[in-house]
Design an enzyme around this catalytic site. Structure first.
Site, PDB file in Angstrom:
ATOM      1  N   ASN A 135       0.913  -1.365   0.151  1.00 31.27           N
ATOM      2  CA  ASN A 135       0.000  -0.165  -0.003  1.00 31.27           C
ATOM      3  C   ASN A 135       0.864   1.220   0.050  1.00 31.27           C
ATOM      4  OD1 ASN A 135      -1.743   2.044   0.645  1.00 31.27           O
ATOM      5  ND2 ASN A 135      -2.817   1.209   2.354  1.00 31.27           N
ATOM      6  N   ARG A 170      -2.629  -2.069  -3.311  1.00 34.01           N
ATOM      7  CA  ARG A 170      -3.618  -1.143  -3.415  1.00 34.01           C
ATOM      8  C   ARG A 170      -3.305  -0.034  -4.575  1.00 34.01           C
ATOM      9  NH1 ARG A 170      -5.013   3.442   0.955  1.00 34.01           N
ATOM     10  NH2 ARG A 170      -6.825   3.790   0.527  1.00 34.01           N
ATOM     11  N   HIS A 176     -12.412   3.404  -0.411  1.00 33.22           N
ATOM     12  CA  HIS A 176     -12.388   2.386   0.612  1.00 33.22           C
ATOM     13  C   HIS A 176     -13.326   1.137   0.301  1.00 33.22           C
ATOM     14  CE1 HIS A 176     -12.429   5.825   3.983  1.00 33.22           C
ATOM     15  NE2 HIS A 176     -11.247   5.361   3.694  1.00 33.22           N
ATOM     16  N   ARG A 207     -11.327  16.157   7.191  1.00 30.81           N
ATOM     17  CA  ARG A 207     -12.069  16.709   6.160  1.00 30.81           C
ATOM     18  C   ARG A 207     -13.186  16.929   6.365  1.00 30.81           C
ATOM     19  NH1 ARG A 207     -10.559  11.108   3.203  1.00 30.81           N
ATOM     20  NH2 ARG A 207      -8.544  11.150   3.411  1.00 30.81           N
ATOM     21  N   GLU A 265      -8.428  -4.630   4.991  1.00 29.76           N
ATOM     22  CA  GLU A 265      -8.022  -4.399   3.584  1.00 29.76           C
ATOM     23  C   GLU A 265      -6.938  -5.091   3.005  1.00 29.76           C
ATOM     24  OE1 GLU A 265      -8.441  -0.103   5.014  1.00 29.76           O
ATOM     25  OE2 GLU A 265      -9.204   0.268   2.928  1.00 29.76           O
TER      26      GLU A 265
END
Ligand code: AMP
Length: 414
Positions: A23, A107, A196, A257, A400
């Protein structure tokens, strides 16, 4: 069992069982080496601050190994980072030159509309990931660099790209399109992609498993609440809506965010505050959300402050929960029938106060949380709703890396 697969070298049998998952971020690489026979983790690690003087590599070897190892010192780029990782793995007898390694799974954040499934990397695939850089300027270049580095290290090995957006490509057009001029949108690839996706795919499937149901027959609202946060509505194993959009800025209130705001805020700030597009980008992505509202983005700290009567932290928490409830309600309406609401990621898995508040008052929708079950801490998927509740509420830890490894391995072993 021996299966055949297409690799850059052509057709050859795959008997190897290890998968390296990479990743790659702009200044970091997270990695895991897994053995797919029992889905166990052989090694886990992280290289951060790549390109700085104080780069750091933290490597955790297999259980029973010599324990966590750490090194600091300059690591110039992704190539040097992967070489350092390879050396750590080799020290544990898990070298990347091993014939046991079947595939490297990467990823990749943005796969646009084209990549709907894990994809064997070719030069054509690389060119398409490159073409998507304008819609993922921070992420795709790092992912490309990670793949190139891995290719250089093991040119004979298949590299598989697993896209964050892929799971959301099943969204119907009416959920994926913004209501703006079609020609402008199409010219600039402006639409809702969602992110995601690997987590939403994994968690929705694991939730069905927890309920003892087939994923094809299960409707789930997944709430991935980490530092970044997104919700998705999953009908029968397929995503029908998700809260992130063109970029990961849309939707829920996140650590830093803003999530949903009136888009006019941006040009208002340009006109009245003289801010540039880049400054507003930083404001909304880095200085907003919980950190903008109360100065902290760690939910542990926020709930601790609330316990001391801190009103700023309380207001930030209430805004976070209010937005979460809006999405639960919206996705309930979209799905019509909901079998489960699943909480996952750092906040979703750990913050009982968030889970409790998010479903508080939703009894009419069949949603409730049992205080005792909600307080239990565990690494396993678990139900936290009382037996009488019509809709299951679950905590389902996301994984993940395992999902990327599973998808990449499945692709090369058929
Ligand atoms: P993630 O992005 O999934 O790694 O989630 C990171 C976030 O999870 C942190 O910023 C915290 O807000 C939150 N978090 C992690 N551990 C806990 C905890 N024990 N209680 C509450 N929140 C937590």
């Amino acid at each position: 069992m021996t299966t055949t697969t297409t690799t850059p070298e052509g057709i050859r049998p795959v008997t190897a069982t290890r998968v390296l998952v990479l990743n790659s971020g702009s200044s970091s690489v997270k990695y895991q080496l897994l053995d797919m026979r029992d889905r166990s983790r052989l090694a886990v690690g992280l290289v951060e601050r790549i390109g700085e003087e104080t780069s750091r590599l933290v490597h955790t070897p297999p259980a029973g190994g010599a324990g966590k190892r750490e090194q600091t010192g300059p690591i110039a780029d992704h190539g040097a980072a992967l070489k350092a990782v390879a050396a750590e793995l080799a020290a544990d007898g898990l070298g990347l030159d091993s014939p046991e390694l079947a595939v490297i799974g990467h990823r990749v954040v943005h796969g646009g509309q084209k990549f709907t499934a894990p994809t064997l990397v070719t030069e054509e695939v690389m060119a398409e990931i490159e073409r998507l850089v304008p819609v993922a300027p921070l992420h795709n270049p790092a992912n490309i660099s990670g793949i190139r580095t891995a290719q250089a290290l093991r040119p004979d090995l298949p590299q598989v790209a697993v896209f964050d957006t892929a799971f959301h490509t099943t969204m119907p057009e009416y959920a994926a399109r913004y209501a703006i001029d079609v020609a402008t949108a199409d010219a600039h690839r402006i639409r809702r992609y969602g992110f995601h996706g690997t987590s939403h795919a994994y968690v929705s499937r694991e939730t069905a498993r927890l309920l003892g149901r087939a994923p094809e027959d299960t409707n789930v609202i997944v709430l991935h609440l980490g530092n970044g946060a997104s919700a998705s509505a999953v009908r029968g194993g397929r995503c029908v809506d998700t809260s992130m959009g063109l970029t990961p800025l849309e939707g829920l209130v996140m650590g830093t965010r803003s999530g949903d705001i009136d888009p006019a805020v941006t040009f208002h700030l340009m006109r009245v505050a003289g801010m540039s597009a880049d400054e507003i980008d930083v404001l909304l992505n880095k200085k907003s959300g919980m950190v903008g509202l109360c100065g902290d983005n760690d939910m542990r700290e926020i709930t601790r402050r609330m316990g001391e009567g801190d009103r700023q932290a309380r207001l930030a928490f209430d805004i976070y929960i209010h937005r979460l409830k809006k999405y639960i309600g919206a996705y309930y309406a979209i799905l019509g029938r909901v079998d489960a609401v699943a909480f996952t990621a750092g906040v979703g898995e750990n913050a009982a106060a968030v889970r409790e508040a998010a479903v508080d008052g939703l009894e009419e929708l069949g949603l409730a949380v049992d205080g005792g079950l909600n307080a239990v801490r565990a690494d396993e998927p678990r139900l936290i709703s009382p037996a009488y509740a019509r809709v299951a509420v679950a905590v389902v830890p996301t994984d993940e890396e395992l999902e990327i490894a599973t998808q990449a391995y499945a692709l090369v072993t058929g």
